[in-house]
Design an enzyme around this catalytic site. Structure first.
Site, short mmCIF file in Angstrom:
data_model
loop_
_atom_site.label_atom_id
_atom_site.label_comp_id
_atom_site.label_asym_id
_atom_site.label_seq_id
_atom_site.Cartn_x
_atom_site.Cartn_y
_atom_site.Cartn_z
N ASP A 25 49.56 103.75 13.52
CA ASP A 25 49.85 104.74 14.58
C ASP A 25 51.33 105.09 14.66
OD1 ASP A 25 50.54 102.28 15.84
OD2 ASP A 25 49.61 102.81 17.76
N GLY A 107 46.21 88.83 26.15
CA GLY A 107 46.85 88.41 24.90
C GLY A 107 45.85 88.18 23.79
N ALA A 108 44.78 88.98 23.76
CA ALA A 108 43.76 88.80 22.74
C ALA A 108 43.72 89.95 21.74
CB ALA A 108 42.40 88.65 23.40
N GLY A 109 44.58 90.95 21.96
CA GLY A 109 44.56 92.11 21.07
C GLY A 109 43.57 93.16 21.53
N SER A 112 45.07 94.51 26.92
CA SER A 112 45.11 94.21 28.36
C SER A 112 46.35 94.83 29.00
CB SER A 112 45.07 92.70 28.59
OG SER A 112 46.08 92.05 27.86
N SER A 113 47.48 94.80 28.30
CA SER A 113 48.71 95.35 28.90
C SER A 113 48.64 96.87 29.01
CB SER A 113 49.94 94.91 28.11
OG SER A 113 49.78 95.16 26.75
N GLU A 141 55.27 100.92 28.80
CA GLU A 141 54.99 99.63 28.19
C GLU A 141 56.12 99.20 27.27
OE1 GLU A 141 50.89 99.45 27.01
OE2 GLU A 141 51.26 97.61 25.88
N ASP A 153 46.85 102.49 21.82
CA ASP A 153 46.17 101.74 22.87
C ASP A 153 46.06 102.55 24.15
OD1 ASP A 153 46.42 99.88 20.87
OD2 ASP A 153 47.90 98.65 21.91
C1 GLA Z 1 49.55 97.09 18.98
C2 GLA Z 1 50.31 98.36 19.37
C3 GLA Z 1 49.61 99.61 18.81
C4 GLA Z 1 49.35 99.47 17.31
C5 GLA Z 1 48.68 98.14 17.00
C6 GLA Z 1 48.54 97.90 15.52
O1 GLA Z 1 48.28 97.09 19.58
O2 GLA Z 1 50.41 98.47 20.76
O3 GLA Z 1 50.37 100.76 19.09
O4 GLA Z 1 50.53 99.64 16.59
O5 GLA Z 1 49.40 97.05 17.56
O6 GLA Z 1 47.69 98.85 14.98
#
Ligand code: GLA
Length: 349
Positions: A25, A107-109, A112-113, A141, A153
């Site tokens: 991104d 914090g799991a990807g 959440s933030s 953010e 995100d």
């Molecule tokens: C985090 C960042 C996103 C993206 C991903 C990896 O989630 O917030 O903008 O770069 O990592 O794809």
């Protein structure tokens, strides 16, 4: 205004899982995430000259006066830094008192933030388009966390569509919903290692992509031969991931639209290998979990999702697959998630 007359607002923003397209991104490439049926709710009684929030899951409270500067937002600690970032960028005309609650693992990807940031912006009166909400969320953010994240995100959280993944073009910022076929089940499993992007090599990876683009031009337009022409071994691998990942995202969006889940699954597996070998953002725990899930009957493919360095794996599977997995054999929790609508204000008045 007297407290009893204050407007009550309830804003909700979903988290997301990225089906394919990681670390593309911020170089203007393509991503294919979906908003999920888990997210963050901010309930606020609006009014007054400060924002005061408690969290259902975190002990510390957040309190800040309106007019908070960007510098003050950047030095705020804990979960409140995301709200502080929103306040400094949005500059709301009124504050409020309320609560934050979330059913997203932190914090799991699963963003959440971003879901907190987007929900806070809506609760504090943001009233523009989904794209503008995402842009504001991204700025807030980045300010609050100090991590130079991309826009995936926040845009996925703001623009989610029920039943659909979103093909996002991160240069033109167009969002094309792609239906998730009914024969597909999306599973998200935690590898047991928490992650935070603060202090991670995320910014270093982004800088490497920018250095590569400085030599071969925008990675979105670069060919594999361009990437292979880079003299520096590390930059070459980073660029190769981005170039091949962009190709995989476009192919996956087409295959998903055609309900060719086997094709989407093998693109997801190839994506994981590229993130592991060329971009080097996987961990032994993530690699082991991908292999474990791919060995389950009915799983079309699996990969780490989001930035990496820990957190979650996403798997595309046929319906009923979750029931065939023994949760005790996994290193962390597993969730069945559904593509869901984007952020909204659920009730005011
Ligand atoms: C985090 C960042 C996103 C993206 C991903 C990896 O989630 O917030 O903008 O770069 O990592 O794809």
């Amino acid at each position: 205004m007297p407290a009893a007359d204050r407007e009550q607002v309830r804003a909700y923003a979903p988290g997301r899982v990225n089906l394919i397209g990681d670390h593309t991104d911020y170089t203007g490439g393509w991503v294919l995430p979906m908003a999920i049926d888990r997210g963050t709710t901010v309930e606020l009684r609006r009014g007054g000259s400060s924002v005061e929030l408690t969290s259902a899951s975190e002990p510390e409270e957040f309190r800040a006066p309106l007019g908070l500067s960007r510098e003050e937002a950047a030095s705020t600690a804990g979960w409140g830094r995301y709200v502080a970032g929103v306040m400094a960028v949005l500059r709301p005309s009124a504050g409020g008192t309320g609560t934050v609650s979330s059913d997203l693992p932190i914090g799991a990807g699963l963003s959440s933030s971003s879901s907190l940031t987007v929900a806070a912006a809506l609760a504090l009166g943001f009233g523009g388009s989904a794209l503008d909400l995402a842009r504001l969320g991204q700025q807030a953010e980045t300010l609050g966390s100090g991590v130079p994240g991309g826009i995936m995100d926040q845009l996925c959280s703001a623009a989610g569509v029920a039943g659909h993944a979103l093909l996002i073009d991160c240069t033109n910022l167009t969002v094309d919903p792609v239906p998730l076929p009914p024969e597909a089940e999306v599973l998200v499993a935690h590898c047991g290692r928490p992650r935070t992007l603060v202090g991670s090599p995320y910014a270093e990876r982004r800088a490497a992509c920018e250095a590569a683009a400085g030599q071969i031009g925008p990675l979105r337009d670069a060919s594999l031969a361009d990437a292979e022409s880079l003299a520096d071994r590390v930059l070459r691998r980073r660029a190769r991931h981005v170039v091949t990942e962009n190709t995989r995202v476009l192919a996956a969006a087409e295959a998903l639209g055609a309900a060719d889940l086997a094709a989407v699954g093998s693109l997801m597996s190839a994506s994981h290998a590229s993130l592991r070998d060329d971009f080097e953002v996987s961990t032994p725990e993530l690699d082991a979990l991908v292999m474990q899930l791919e060995a389950v009957r009915g799983v079309f493919g699996a990969r780490l999702t989001g930035a990496g360095f820990g957190g979650c794996v996403v798997a595309l599977a046929e319906p009923g697959t979750l029931a065939r997995i023994d949760p005790a054999s996994l290193p962390g929790p597993i969730w069945l998630v559904h593509p869901s609508p984007g952020a909204r204000v659920e009730g005011a008045g």
